[in-house]
Design an enzyme around this catalytic site. Structure first.
Site, mmCIF file in Angstrom:
data_model
loop_
_atom_site.group_PDB
_atom_site.id
_atom_site.type_symbol
_atom_site.label_atom_id
_atom_site.label_comp_id
_atom_site.label_asym_id
_atom_site.label_seq_id
_atom_site.Cartn_x
_atom_site.Cartn_y
_atom_site.Cartn_z
ATOM 1 N N HIS A 81 1.020 -1.155 0.081
ATOM 2 C CA HIS A 81 0.161 0.069 -0.047
ATOM 3 C C HIS A 81 1.050 1.651 0.208
ATOM 4 O O HIS A 81 0.519 2.187 0.602
ATOM 5 C CB HIS A 81 -0.878 0.233 0.853
ATOM 6 C CG HIS A 81 -1.881 -1.327 1.465
ATOM 7 N ND1 HIS A 81 -3.186 -1.050 0.556
ATOM 8 C CD2 HIS A 81 -2.127 -2.326 0.987
ATOM 9 C CE1 HIS A 81 -4.244 -2.120 0.164
ATOM 10 N NE2 HIS A 81 -2.642 -2.610 1.190
ATOM 11 N N ASP A 141 2.377 1.930 -2.836
ATOM 12 C CA ASP A 141 2.449 2.236 -4.287
ATOM 13 C C ASP A 141 1.975 3.244 -5.102
ATOM 14 O O ASP A 141 1.673 4.940 -5.538
ATOM 15 C CB ASP A 141 2.315 1.028 -5.768
ATOM 16 C CG ASP A 141 1.027 0.658 -5.233
ATOM 17 O OD1 ASP A 141 0.073 0.565 -4.174
ATOM 18 O OD2 ASP A 141 0.706 0.156 -5.971
ATOM 19 N N GLY A 168 -8.588 -14.497 -6.190
ATOM 20 C CA GLY A 168 -9.022 -14.472 -4.929
ATOM 21 C C GLY A 168 -7.950 -14.344 -4.246
ATOM 22 O O GLY A 168 -7.409 -13.961 -2.870
ATOM 23 N N GLY A 207 -4.809 -12.331 -3.933
ATOM 24 C CA GLY A 207 -3.835 -11.022 -4.268
ATOM 25 C C GLY A 207 -2.680 -11.535 -4.944
ATOM 26 O O GLY A 207 -1.573 -10.682 -4.443
ATOM 27 N N LEU A 208 -2.211 -12.025 -5.945
ATOM 28 C CA LEU A 208 -1.280 -12.891 -6.534
ATOM 29 C C LEU A 208 -1.472 -12.010 -7.698
ATOM 30 O O LEU A 208 -1.106 -11.895 -8.876
ATOM 31 C CB LEU A 208 -0.999 -13.759 -7.030
ATOM 32 C CG LEU A 208 -0.735 -15.163 -5.153
ATOM 33 C CD1 LEU A 208 -0.649 -16.003 -5.622
ATOM 34 C CD2 LEU A 208 0.114 -14.334 -4.182
ATOM 35 N N ASP A 211 1.559 -3.826 -9.093
ATOM 36 C CA ASP A 211 0.640 -5.057 -9.556
ATOM 37 C C ASP A 211 0.833 -4.843 -11.522
ATOM 38 O O ASP A 211 1.833 -6.127 -11.754
ATOM 39 C CB ASP A 211 -0.795 -5.578 -9.476
ATOM 40 C CG ASP A 211 -0.732 -5.307 -8.417
ATOM 41 O OD1 ASP A 211 0.518 -5.323 -7.203
ATOM 42 O OD2 ASP A 211 -1.772 -5.385 -7.855
ATOM 43 N N TYR A 237 -9.803 -0.401 -0.228
ATOM 44 C CA TYR A 237 -8.569 -0.205 -0.439
ATOM 45 C C TYR A 237 -8.883 0.899 -1.765
ATOM 46 O O TYR A 237 -8.241 2.146 -1.198
ATOM 47 C CB TYR A 237 -8.497 -1.018 -1.899
ATOM 48 C CG TYR A 237 -7.243 -0.786 -3.068
ATOM 49 C CD1 TYR A 237 -5.828 -1.325 -2.786
ATOM 50 C CD2 TYR A 237 -7.121 0.318 -3.516
ATOM 51 C CE1 TYR A 237 -4.917 -1.733 -3.685
ATOM 52 C CE2 TYR A 237 -5.726 0.771 -4.240
ATOM 53 C CZ TYR A 237 -5.083 -0.447 -3.909
ATOM 54 O OH TYR A 237 -3.209 -0.116 -4.567
#
Length: 391
Positions: free
Chosen positions: A38, A40, A127, A129-130, A178, A228
């Site tokens: 968190h 970026d 789901g 988170g990758l 990401d 988010y």
């Protein structure tokens, strides 16, 4: 299933859905972030690496303006049909991610005058988170560049197109990390990225006698999207408050010492906590990379642990299942560091574990998790992989 088997399956299914003919094959990886969570969208530093897990596509250009999309990850692999023109309309389906990329490219002035057939398959757990969504976006930008010979689109532009699609079309106000990791990944290296300037370095990820182990809690991070955007808004409020003292545009511009000196200006305790995480996490990331350069893996691991505590207590993006996984990991000899990775509210932990402790780690947390949550964990022992490419 290995890559060879995946590509054979993809080509066979493509022929079954769309008929005979030559196809082009593409791949874009998911990512795991080792530290710098968190940060970026707060102008800070991140330290991700691309994975060998990701999303594949088989694609063929058409002679008309029809676009057909299908995914083997959907239960029925149903074909979604649209035109070149209507492809930029929202559909409230999984196709909004590639649609968003088509929209972003048209907004940049790239003329897509013919349709295509595409079949996707991803082996990133949904789901988790990758970054399955970033992988899908970067992959779409990659094959569009190839199909239409948009030679001016650089590799890093794939990342920006994917971010624009997710932020401005899908509505998830994400940072660049990401998509950057998916587009720019390098085998056996992590990327130290300063998101404010987009300056980056590749660092060889040499972990003597240790591996990166990803543990999937199997809790899908369904709150991540709305929360988010809330976190981002809270950090923007902190910037507006602190801007009078420091003339800043992002929290990433502050040192922990500067923040501590000015934090009393923020009367809202929640906003103060969010800002503290962003500032301190940025400093932790810089320190962790310096530790890695010095081959001080113990310090790197300690900073990973501190990152999780901050994400749990100050940024409030963890969940009980993930907190248990990290707490259990910290108690096991040979676990150098362990933390939540990704947007939060579920998903995965990332750990650095000595080779001779990996089995003990898996056996211990697997048994405890099954006993408490009646759920079977999934584990991935990973190496950094290449960024998006044509196969």
């Amino acid at each position: 299933m290995g890559e060879k088997e995946i590509l054979t399956m993809l080509q066979d299914k493509f022929k079954e859905l769309y008929g005979d003919g030559e196809v082009s094959l593409f791949f874009a990886p998911g990512r795991v972030n080792l530290i710098g969570e968190h940060t970026d969208y707060n102008g800070g530093h991140v330290f991700p690496c691309a994975l060998t897990l990701g999303t594949y596509a088989a694609v063929r250009l058409r002679g008309d303006d029809t676009i057909r999309m299908a995914s083997l990850n959907m239960d029925d692999a149903a074909i979604q049909t649209m035109t070149v023109e209507s492809a930029s309309d929202k559909s409230s389906t999984w196709t909004d991610y590639p649609r968003g990329v088509l929209w972003a490219m048209r907004e940049k002035g790239y003329a897509i005058d013919k349709g295509f057939d595409v079949l996707y398959y991803g082996n990133i757990p949904a789901g988790s988170g990758l970054s399955s969504s970033a992988s899908l976006e970067v992959l779409t930008a990659l094959y569009i560049r190839d199909l239409y010979h948009f030679d001016k689109v650089e590799q890093i532009d794939l990342a920006f197109l994917g971010q624009t699609a997710e932020s401005d079309f899908v509505g998830m106000k994400c940072g660049i990390m990401d998509q950057f990791a998916s587009a720019m990944g390098k085998e056996n290296a992590a990327m130290f990225l300063e998101t404010d300037t987009m300056q980056f370095d590749y660092l060889p990820l040499v972990l003597d006698d240790a591996k990166i182990v990803i543990t999937n809690s199997m809790v899908k991070h369904e709150l991540a999207s709305s929360e988010y955007n809330t976190r981002r808004s809270e950090c923007e409020k902190a910037v507006s408050i602190l801007n009078g003292k420091y003339d800043i545009k992002t929290l990433g511009e502050l040192t922990p010492e500067q923040f501590d000196e000015a934090k009393t200006l923020i009367s809202d305790e929640t906003i103060a906590k969010r800002a503290k995480h962003a500032v301190y996490e940025n400093a932790r990331t810089i320190a962790a990379v310096e530790a890695l350069k010095a081959n001080d893996i113990a310090t790197f691991g300690r900073l990973m642990n501190e990152s999780h505590v901050s994400l749990r207590d100050d940024y409030a993006v963890s969940c009980p299942e993930i907190d248990d996984l990290t707490a259990w990991a910290w108690e096991i000899d040979g676990v150098i560091g362990s933390r939540i990775t990704g947007g939060g509210f579920g998903g995965c932990t990332v750990s650095i574990i000595k080779n001779d402790a990996i089995d003990a780690y898996r056996d211990t947390v697997k048994a405890k998790y099954a006993s408490k949550y009646d759920t079977e964990l999934e584990f991935y022992v990973v190496d950094p992989g290449e960024g998006a490419h044509k196969i």
